[in-house]
Design a protein around this motif. Sequence first.
Motif, short mmCIF file in Angstrom:
data_model
loop_
_atom_site.label_atom_id
_atom_site.label_comp_id
_atom_site.label_asym_id
_atom_site.label_seq_id
_atom_site.Cartn_x
_atom_site.Cartn_y
_atom_site.Cartn_z
N ILE A 111 107.31 111.75 45.21
CA ILE A 111 106.98 110.49 45.87
C ILE A 111 105.77 109.86 45.17
O ILE A 111 104.79 110.55 44.89
CB ILE A 111 106.74 110.68 47.39
N ALA A 112 105.89 108.56 44.88
CA ALA A 112 104.76 107.83 44.27
C ALA A 112 104.38 106.72 45.24
O ALA A 112 103.61 106.93 46.17
CB ALA A 112 105.16 107.29 42.91
N GLY A 113 104.99 105.52 45.08
CA GLY A 113 104.74 104.44 46.04
C GLY A 113 105.54 104.65 47.32
O GLY A 113 105.11 104.28 48.42
N VAL A 130 99.17 119.62 57.75
CA VAL A 130 98.25 119.28 56.66
C VAL A 130 97.03 118.59 57.26
O VAL A 130 97.16 117.76 58.16
CB VAL A 130 98.94 118.34 55.64
N ASP A 173 103.78 114.76 45.91
CA ASP A 173 103.07 113.49 45.73
C ASP A 173 102.52 113.42 44.30
O ASP A 173 101.66 114.21 43.92
CB ASP A 173 101.94 113.39 46.75
N VAL A 221 99.78 111.62 55.42
CA VAL A 221 99.21 112.57 54.43
C VAL A 221 98.93 111.89 53.09
O VAL A 221 98.00 112.27 52.39
CB VAL A 221 100.13 113.79 54.19
N GLN A 222 99.75 110.88 52.74
CA GLN A 222 99.52 110.16 51.48
C GLN A 222 98.22 109.35 51.53
O GLN A 222 97.66 109.03 50.50
CB GLN A 222 100.67 109.19 51.19
N PRO A 267 103.55 116.50 57.94
CA PRO A 267 103.71 115.53 56.85
C PRO A 267 104.68 114.39 57.17
O PRO A 267 104.57 113.31 56.61
CB PRO A 267 104.24 116.38 55.69
N TYR A 275 104.69 119.15 52.23
CA TYR A 275 104.06 118.16 51.36
C TYR A 275 103.06 118.84 50.45
O TYR A 275 102.27 119.68 50.90
CB TYR A 275 103.35 117.13 52.24
N LEU A 295 108.15 117.24 49.69
CA LEU A 295 107.75 116.03 48.98
C LEU A 295 106.59 116.37 48.07
O LEU A 295 105.59 116.96 48.52
CB LEU A 295 107.32 114.92 49.94
#
Lengths: 287, 170
Positions: free
Chosen positions: A31-33, B5, A53, B68-69, B22, A8, A51
């Motif tokens: 990747i967004a939403g 992460v 972001d 992680v987001q 992740p 990521y 991925l």
Amino acid sequence: MKARAFNYVKASTVVEALKAFEDAQDDASYIAGGQSLVPTLALRLQAPQLLIDIAHIPVLRGVDLQGDWLRIGALTRHHEVLTDPLIRQHAPLYSEAAPHVAHPAIRNKGTLGGSISHADPASEFPAMTLALGAELEIASRDGVRRVPADDFFLDLFQTAIEPGELLVAIHVPVVRPGHRWAFHELARRRGDFALVGCGILAEFVDDVVKQVRIAFFSVGSTPLRARQAEEALIGKKLDQAVIAAAQAVVGDDLDPPEDEHTPPAMKRHLARVLLGRLLGEIARQGA
Amino acid sequence: MSDLVNVTMTVNGTEVSHSIAPRITLADFLRQTLELTGTHTGCEMGVCGACLVILDGRVVHSCLTFAVQASGAAIETVEGLSDRAVIADIQEAFHQRNALQCGFCTPGMLMTAHALLSQSGVPSREDIRDALSGNYCRCTGYEAIVDAIEKVARDRYAGANASAPEEVGA
């Protein structure tokens, strides 16, 4: 129902995102939403190594009026599409479709750019992109290009975006006086994918149809324009006979796949019904 | 294998920091790492609504978000809402009206109800059903859930207006 392992990285600029994709030798996803991507990862329909972001890249945000065009950043979320006053005023078919896109929690996270680049033929926003005659701003390592919606949706989940390229913004020609529009879909439950849906944007001069774009979704491998139905309307006043003439040919415009629950004949029937309702509504808007 | 992460986020008002893979969803991070098991995982593909949490003020599916987001975000789970007592009346109404049987969907129902009832005005039954369209309940048939949410909406509205003087003759 768990994604395979991946690395990521969070990109802070478009250039950084594009480079990360290239460095991963295309074995990557932006990747967004994530509202369409994450289920496909969970179901292991795809399993990229990386991925990237893009949800924190500032240039992908915002809604701005630029002359005769409305620029909508790709990261604009569905709930923002629903409530944004500029979109309501200048690209109203997106606003009218928004309450029908998935459920409230999905709309809180899903993005307009994500929906359009995912290009699900049963989704509302790709079809409204077609109906509005929008242009898609796509960034690559070579620079930026704009692709008209008519040339964008190529096949099932296939768009003009090449591997590694990134949808940056949606540019919509603003609606003007003389424009009328209508949206409706038939679904078993609110928030479910539609059995058939349609958005229409028409330009009238003295009650006569000058130009019209009719975009259907859930009736083929891409969102589809009903070209023969459009032809039947050009230069005419929208009376019952003209609407009936458009309804008579619209079945030939569509290409519904075989489906046990909603066979092609049923979809064509529903499309005729929907077209009649929408054109009736547009005719009444002029009264 | 993937590189771990570091993620730092605020969960129910407390800052937490962990080094994670992740691929771990926010739902699994909450349930397994933080042992906050009030958030349920049903379909794990964004359909059933059992995993809803509040992320930076908006209700989202924690199964459709990788932890992680959410680094840097403020998360509130059903435990947080419950401890702060902001949904006590909704929980009471669910209890009184038997708006749950097995209870698996209830955390998600409470999240949706909380978001809906945080808006102004009294939602119609149609509005309530629309808001609940992304929450599956396989026990109750929804009627009692809609009843419970409608009751809280009316009670809160009456409570908010009780202190305001009524117009003469109204």
